[in-house]
Write a protein that holds these residues in place. Structure first.
Motif, PDB file in Angstrom:
ATOM      1  N   LEU A  28       1.981  -8.092   9.104  1.00  5.11           N
ATOM      2  CA  LEU A  28       2.474  -6.655   9.014  1.00  5.11           C
ATOM      3  C   LEU A  28       2.544  -6.190   7.752  1.00  5.11           C
ATOM      4  O   LEU A  28       3.123  -7.056   6.635  1.00  5.11           O
ATOM      5  N   GLN A  29       2.603  -4.915   7.445  1.00  3.18           N
ATOM      6  CA  GLN A  29       2.425  -4.378   6.159  1.00  3.18           C
ATOM      7  C   GLN A  29       3.985  -3.877   6.051  1.00  3.18           C
ATOM      8  O   GLN A  29       4.768  -3.963   7.006  1.00  3.18           O
ATOM      9  N   ALA A  30       4.438  -3.438   4.788  1.00  2.00           N
ATOM     10  CA  ALA A  30       5.457  -2.687   4.579  1.00  2.00           C
ATOM     11  C   ALA A  30       5.804  -1.498   5.639  1.00  2.00           C
ATOM     12  O   ALA A  30       4.609  -1.078   5.987  1.00  2.00           O
ATOM     13  N   ALA A  31       6.864  -1.243   5.805  1.00  2.00           N
ATOM     14  CA  ALA A  31       7.012   0.107   6.697  1.00  2.00           C
ATOM     15  C   ALA A  31       6.525   1.398   6.325  1.00  2.00           C
ATOM     16  O   ALA A  31       6.793   1.517   4.953  1.00  2.00           O
ATOM     17  N   ASP A  32       6.091   1.937   7.013  1.00  2.00           N
ATOM     18  CA  ASP A  32       5.503   3.255   6.777  1.00  2.00           C
ATOM     19  C   ASP A  32       6.279   4.418   6.610  1.00  2.00           C
ATOM     20  O   ASP A  32       7.537   4.007   6.607  1.00  2.00           O
ATOM     21  N   ALA A  33       6.051   5.584   6.575  1.00  2.00           N
ATOM     22  CA  ALA A  33       6.998   6.932   6.365  1.00  2.00           C
ATOM     23  C   ALA A  33       7.959   6.811   7.514  1.00  2.00           C
ATOM     24  O   ALA A  33       8.905   7.345   7.615  1.00  2.00           O
ATOM     25  N   ASN A  34       7.248   6.358   8.647  1.00  2.00           N
ATOM     26  CA  ASN A  34       8.177   6.389   9.974  1.00  2.00           C
ATOM     27  C   ASN A  34       8.932   5.364  10.203  1.00  2.00           C
ATOM     28  O   ASN A  34       9.510   5.128  11.424  1.00  2.00           O
ATOM     29  N   GLY A  35       8.867   4.502   9.414  1.00  2.00           N
ATOM     30  CA  GLY A  35       9.793   3.083   9.650  1.00  2.00           C
ATOM     31  C   GLY A  35       9.027   2.069  10.334  1.00  2.00           C
ATOM     32  O   GLY A  35       9.907   1.049  10.915  1.00  2.00           O
ATOM     33  N   ILE A  36       7.879   2.095  10.572  1.00  2.00           N
ATOM     34  CA  ILE A  36       6.963   1.081  11.624  1.00  2.00           C
ATOM     35  C   ILE A  36       6.195   0.374  10.555  1.00  2.00           C
ATOM     36  O   ILE A  36       5.437   0.687   9.624  1.00  2.00           O
ATOM     37  N   GLN A  37       6.406  -0.951  10.654  1.00  2.00           N
ATOM     38  CA  GLN A  37       5.535  -2.203  10.204  1.00  2.00           C
ATOM     39  C   GLN A  37       4.170  -2.323  11.049  1.00  2.00           C
ATOM     40  O   GLN A  37       4.350  -2.694  12.199  1.00  2.00           O
ATOM     41  N   LEU A  38       3.013  -2.206  10.465  1.00  2.00           N
ATOM     42  CA  LEU A  38       1.905  -2.242  11.153  1.00  2.00           C
ATOM     43  C   LEU A  38       0.927  -3.399  10.556  1.00  2.00           C
ATOM     44  O   LEU A  38       1.099  -3.253   9.178  1.00  2.00           O
TER      45      LEU A  38
END
Length: 387
Positions: free
Chosen positions: A43-53
């Motif tokens: 998983l990567q760092a959380a995106d602008a929506n707070g989701i790690q993908l």
């Protein structure tokens, strides 16, 4: 335990079952699923929506409870829960339940998308019902919305237009999820009780749920073995609850999500963090996942809840609590984390469903960042999903 080769498939199209899965040989000693690195990477760092993908995947917010769905005049419902996607010829529809009381807007809604994934419409398809938790899609393109109350009913709804209808022959109990089996022409049903059962409904005529026979699974107390089906004498469940009408039933601790593909039905139980696998052709059942049997390391999946599948055969299981993750179980019985929602520890993930092409995954955070049902968020993740 010796495993069999089978095909996992998803139900698509306008009334037929399209078997689009890949043949897999289940590992001889792998089940229940064990920890492994994700096939998509870390998983990567959380995106602008707070989701790690994983790398290559992106997320977007599709709708928020209490707010107008972008591009429409429709206000999205509270507490979004179970969901499914339907192909509509040019794009698709995503249906979502509202797990609140009738007075607070219980029922179900839909969002329509064009071929590029842009919203083109939204509307209510069921109103005035209680705690519509999960449900299931039928091969004839209706959505079965299930009420999670002791006298709950299954409502057949019509995403393409039509008036929702209660289906009392499918039983009145604490309904959770449903999954259609076009081979045996039955609908499987889970029950969200600590001493709940696993059911199937056998319609008098396939495609018509107005009449038929409700049956319950009978088996031993072990976590694997053979099973049979027995008729439930009184599907109305009054004065005796459906789960207590037949002797020798197998009890399941809090039935949740349900998914059918390729002669197999999987369902989850939240009370013991398990995923059950029913091998329909063989007449046997076993554990596909148990958080107490995972190694090496800690179990990635807790708060086991809704479940769906991809055409690759991968299962995606959402957490009610846990670490707010969607985990994936591969056909060779390996489990890993697919995504994680951060900053929403008082919520749950619900309604995972793939669009017809299999490159978009829809799901909701039922209570969002505030922990209130009035602040649910529905998302879409796009990326290179395995096919």
């Amino acid at each position: 335990m010796e495993r069999r080769t089978f095909m996992r498939a998803t139900l698509v199209g306008t009334g037929a079952a399209a078997f689009t899965g890949t043949l897999w040989q289940r590992a001889a000693l792998a089940a229940p699923a064990q920890n492994a690195p994700s096939p998509y990477g870390a998983l990567q760092a959380a995106d602008a929506n707070g989701i790690q993908l994983p790398p290559g995947f992106t997320s977007q917010v599709v709708a928020r409870s209490g707010q107008t769905v972008t591009g429409t005049s429709y206000t999205w419902h509270s507490a979004p829960d179970g969901g499914a996607c339907f192909a509509d010829g040019t794009g698709w529809i995503y249906v979502s339940n509202a797990e609140v009381s009738a007075s607070s807007g219980g029922g179900a809604s839909m969002i329509r998308f064009n071929s590029s994934g842009a919203v083109t419409g939204a509307s209510r398809i069921l109103s005035g019902t209680d705690r519509n938790c999960a449900g299931g899609k039928t091969p004839w393109n209706t959505w079965l919305s299930c009420e999670e109350t002791d006298t709950g009913r299954v409502w057949e709804t019509y995403p393409f237009g039509g008036t929702a209808v209660a289906r009392p022959a499918m039983g009145r109990f604490n309904h959770e999820a449903a999954a259609a089996d076009p081979v045996r022409r039955v609908i499987y049903l889970t029950e969200d009780k600590s001493d709940g059962c696993f059911y199937r409904f056998v319609p008098t005529t396939w495609g018509d749920l107005s009449s038929g026979t409700l049956q319950v699974l009978r088996a031993g107390t072990a976590t694997s073995g053979t099973f049979t089906w027995a008729n439930v004498p009184d599907p109305d469940g009054s004065p005796t609850a459906t789960r207590n009408q037949v002797s020798g039933v197998k009890r399941f601790n809090g039935g949740e999500g349900c998914h059918y593909a390729g002669d197999t039905v999987w369902f989850t139980t939240k009370g013991d963090n398990r995923v059950w696998q029913v091998n329909l052709a063989a007449g046997t059942y076993e554990l596909a996942y148990d958080d107490s049997l995972v190694s090496p390391g800690s179990p990635p999946l807790t708060g086991v809840d809704n479940i769906t599948g991809a055409s690759s055969g991968d299962l995606y299981v959402a957490e009610d609590g846990g670490n707010m993750e969607i985990c994936m179980i591969t056909p060779d019985d390996k489990i890993s984390v697919f995504l994680r929602i951060t900053g929403q520890s008082s919520s749950e993930i619900a309604g995972p469903a793939f669009n017809p092409a299999g490159n978009r995954l829809y799901f909701s955070s039922q209570r969002g960042t505030s922990g209130s049902s009035s602040n649910g968020i529905t998302y879409c993740v796009t990326g290179p999903f395995r096919t």
